[in-house]
Design a protein around this motif. Structure first.
Motif: not given
Length: 488
Positions: A370-375, A441-446
């Motif tokens: 979750t954090l790695q793609p945003i960073v 994709n991170v938004v959708r998975r969260l």
């Protein structure tokens, strides 16, 4: 090592120096000629001033004789003073050519002043006839001064005639010299620019040729680039990559050969597996290789390289997990730090990470990766395009029934259309991320993981900078997701 930017500044400084030098030379010669012209013109003006002031003196005398008042007398005295001042100025113009004529000229001015004084004296003594004769004499002296002024100016013209001709010839020669200087400077700048550009393009061409060889699968040829700037560092890094890939290929071939000797009965299967290994590296095998290289680097004293390989191996092991499996925020922070350690080795001091983390908030469960793609999005869009790099700030805080995770950067920010596309889950492209998981994709998975839509906020400042705020619930609405993931 001389950087490319320093080379460009050197070229700019050289061109500016040449331009300033030409400007100084032209200004000097122009000022010199102008001073000579001004000097000659001042000589003519001083002579002409004597004629003008002498006439003014005679006129003031006439006015006084007609109306002998104190005001008219004061005006006459001022004219006499001006004539004496003009006489002193003309006296400074003496040279060998006009010595005799200038002496007569000065005496004539003295005679005019004496005649003026006599006329005033006779008028005060009421001897009007004598006063008129003195006035007539002063008038004749003024006329003689006008004639003598023309004579002196004629002498000056004859004296400086050769000088005028030399100035004209000097101007013509200066024009020719300027053309030759311009041609020489242009030729020199062309040579310097060619040499300068060759120093940049030649190493790039060598590096391009080496990259083409690697693209053809020729990993045995050494990469040699003769340069003393950033391209040299790039070539060295490229050479290390070539050596590592070549060693990996040799090691894989050696392992395939041993397997072929031990399992001759399965020769066809082994050959198929070898071709598959040559076309792509198995992630688990790559993890084992990285682990071996890390231990070897540590034993050889390369602790930074060992730490970097450990970080890469840790990320690889973490990425091999199923993405639908829940992990703790502690695990996400750990893999995020490993990712930043890898990027710090790439960007050095250009990349700065600031963390403000409450340890009590790290037990909350989140989807994996979750954090790695945003960073990584912040590194790609804020750090990589900027020459000076930037700072990424990660803040994790416990706020009641939620845990907030804020990831902020100092980059150019994000457009309203882009933010809207991400929040509405229209932007699902991975955007070249190493994990293959994009921001959308991170938004959708969260949202799927927590069963909530109010889970993320994206803020972009008018002057740049992007802030991503995750509001993670401490308890999920459905606890069956993890059980389903375990059964899967």
């Amino acid at each position: 090592m001389i950087g490319i930017q320093r080379k460009i500044w050197t070229l700019t400084a050289f061109v500016m120096f040449i331009m300033i030098l030409i400007w100084v030379m032209l200004t000097y010669y122009n000022q010199k000629t102008q001073d000579q012209y001004n000097e000659i013109l001042q000589r003519y003006l001083h002579m002409n001033e004597v004629t003008s002031v002498s006439r003014q003196t005679v006129n003031s005398l006439n006015i006084y004789l007609l109306t002998p008042t104190e005001g008219n007398l004061s005006s006459l005295r001022r004219s006499e003073d001006q004539l004496r001042e003009a006489q002193r100025s003309v006296g400074l113009l003496r040279n060998e050519e006009n010595d005799f004529a200038l002496t007569s000229y000065m005496n004539l001015i003295d005679s005019l002043l004496e005649a003026t004084d006599r006329s005033i004296m006779f008028e005060s003594e009421m001897e009007l006839e004598d006063s008129k004769r003195a006035f007539a004499e002063a008038t004749r002296m003024s006329s003689y001064l006008s004639e003598m002024t023309l004579k002196l100016i004629d002498i000056e013209l004859n004296t400086y005639e050769q000088f005028y001709r030399s100035i004209i010839e000097q101007s013509e020669e200066l024009k020719k010299l300027g053309i030759w200087i311009l041609l020489a400077i242009t030729f020199g700048l062309l040579l310097f620019t060619y040499w300068f550009s060759l120093g940049i393009t030649r190493p790039v061409q060598q590096l391009t040729k080496a990259a083409q060889e690697l693209a053809k699968g020729k990993f045995e040829r050494q990469i040699v680039v003769h340069s003393a700037d950033e391209i040299s560092f790039l070539a060295t890094t490229f050479e290390h990559m070539r050596v590592n890939i070549n060693n990996l290929i040799l090691e894989m071939r050696e392992k395939a050969r041993l397997q072929s000797e031990l399992q001759r009965s399965q020769l066809l299967l082994q050959e198929s597996q070898l071709r598959s290994l040559q076309s792509q590296i198995n992630p688990h095998f790559l993890f084992n290789i990285l682990d071996t290289l890390s231990k070897k680097a540590f034993l050889e004293g390369a602790e930074e390289t060992s730490d970097l390989l450990v970080s890469v191996a840790g990320m690889l092991r973490y990425n091999l997990k199923r993405l639908d499996r829940a992990v703790t925020l502690y695990d996400e922070v750990r893999v995020m730090r490993q990712y930043m350690e890898i990027q710090s080795a790439r960007f050095t001091d250009r990349l700065r990470l600031v963390t403000n983390i409450e340890e009590s908030a790290l037990s909350v469960q989140v989807p994996g990766l979750t954090l790695q793609p945003i960073v990584e999005n912040a590194v790609t869009h804020a750090i990589e395009p900027s020459e000076s790099g930037g700072t990424i700030t990660v803040t994790i805080a416990d706020v009641g029934d939620r845990v907030t995770v804020e990831i902020a950067d100092e980059g150019p920010g994000m457009s309203e259309e882009k933010m809207r596309a991400i929040l509405e889950e229209h932007d699902m492209e991975p955007e070249g991320h190493s994990t293959g998981i994009g921001f959308g994709n991170v938004v959708r998975r969260l949202r799927l993981f927590y069963g909530m839509t109010d889970i993320i906020e994206i803020r972009s400042g008018e002057e740049g900078g992007l802030s991503v705020l995750l509001k993670l619930p401490k308890t999920r609405r459905s606890e069956n997701d993890d059980k389903a993931a375990d059964r899967g």
